[in-house]
Design a protein around this motif. Structure first.
Motif, short mmCIF file in Angstrom:
data_model
loop_
_atom_site.label_atom_id
_atom_site.label_comp_id
_atom_site.label_asym_id
_atom_site.label_seq_id
_atom_site.Cartn_x
_atom_site.Cartn_y
_atom_site.Cartn_z
N ILE A 73 -6.04 7.37 -1.82
CA ILE A 73 -5.51 6.03 -2.10
C ILE A 73 -4.94 5.97 -3.51
O ILE A 73 -3.85 5.44 -3.73
CB ILE A 73 -6.60 4.96 -1.90
N THR A 76 -1.58 7.77 -3.70
CA THR A 76 -0.51 7.33 -2.81
C THR A 76 0.47 6.47 -3.59
O THR A 76 0.10 5.46 -4.18
CB THR A 76 -1.07 6.53 -1.62
N GLY A 78 3.09 3.76 -4.37
CA GLY A 78 3.34 2.45 -3.81
C GLY A 78 2.08 1.63 -3.56
O GLY A 78 2.16 0.47 -3.18
N ILE A 79 0.91 2.22 -3.77
CA ILE A 79 -0.37 1.51 -3.64
C ILE A 79 -1.12 1.68 -4.95
O ILE A 79 -1.28 2.79 -5.45
CB ILE A 79 -1.22 2.05 -2.48
N GLU A 80 -1.58 0.54 -5.48
CA GLU A 80 -2.29 0.60 -6.77
C GLU A 80 -3.46 -0.37 -6.76
O GLU A 80 -3.30 -1.54 -6.39
CB GLU A 80 -1.33 0.25 -7.90
N TYR A 92 -5.59 -4.53 -4.01
CA TYR A 92 -4.57 -3.49 -4.15
C TYR A 92 -3.18 -4.12 -4.14
O TYR A 92 -2.95 -5.15 -3.51
CB TYR A 92 -4.65 -2.48 -3.00
N ARG A 94 0.70 -3.35 -3.04
CA ARG A 94 1.54 -2.48 -2.21
C ARG A 94 2.99 -2.86 -2.41
O ARG A 94 3.36 -4.02 -2.30
CB ARG A 94 1.20 -2.64 -0.73
N GLU A 95 3.81 -1.86 -2.67
CA GLU A 95 5.23 -2.11 -2.87
C GLU A 95 5.99 -2.35 -1.57
O GLU A 95 7.03 -2.96 -1.58
CB GLU A 95 5.87 -0.93 -3.62
N ASP A 96 5.47 -1.85 -0.47
CA ASP A 96 6.19 -1.94 0.80
C ASP A 96 5.49 -2.86 1.79
O ASP A 96 5.26 -2.51 2.92
CB ASP A 96 6.36 -0.54 1.39
N ASN A 97 5.20 -4.06 1.36
CA ASN A 97 4.47 -5.00 2.19
C ASN A 97 5.42 -5.64 3.20
O ASN A 97 6.11 -6.61 2.91
CB ASN A 97 3.81 -6.06 1.32
#
Length: 110
Positions: A73, A76, A78-80, A92, A94-97
């Motif tokens: 995680i 990965t 795009g996930i922080e 978290y 997520r850039e690609d929600n």
């Protein structure tokens, strides 16, 4: 009595009036649109402090966790991991929600 004005003179007059109005309004508009950088910096500091306050030692241990699942995680793109809620739930980013994109009807923009 109606006075006929030559089209070029009408264009010149209109252009002069527009230029005059732009000359008067532009500086005021630019001043109104300028960013208050001191206030933005202050807000940035306030929100950064709030974010750091929401990051207990558990946040830093999870970021350096030897657990394989947590490492995946963490690595990965795009996930922080951002912070923890008061009840201990991790939050978290997520850039690609896709659900958020659907909610704001992103497809209508494209």
């Amino acid at each position: 009595m109606f006075v006929q004005v030559h089209p070029l003179r009408r264009i010149a007059t209109t252009s002069a009036v527009c230029a005059l109005l732009l000359g008067i309004a532009a500086p005021q508009f630019a001043a109104a649109q300028s960013a208050n950088t001191l206030e933005l910096q202050r807000l940035s500091n306030v929100y950064r402090q709030q974010l750091n306050d929401a990051r207990p030692p558990l946040y830093y241990s999870m970021m350096q966790s030897p657990d394989v699942a947590q490492q995946i995680i963490n690595e990965t793109e795009g996930i922080e991991l951002m912070y923890f809620r008061p009840n201990g739930t991790p939050v978290y980013f997520r850039e690609d929600n896709l659900n958020a994109a659907k909610t704001v009807r992103t497809y209508d923009v494209w």
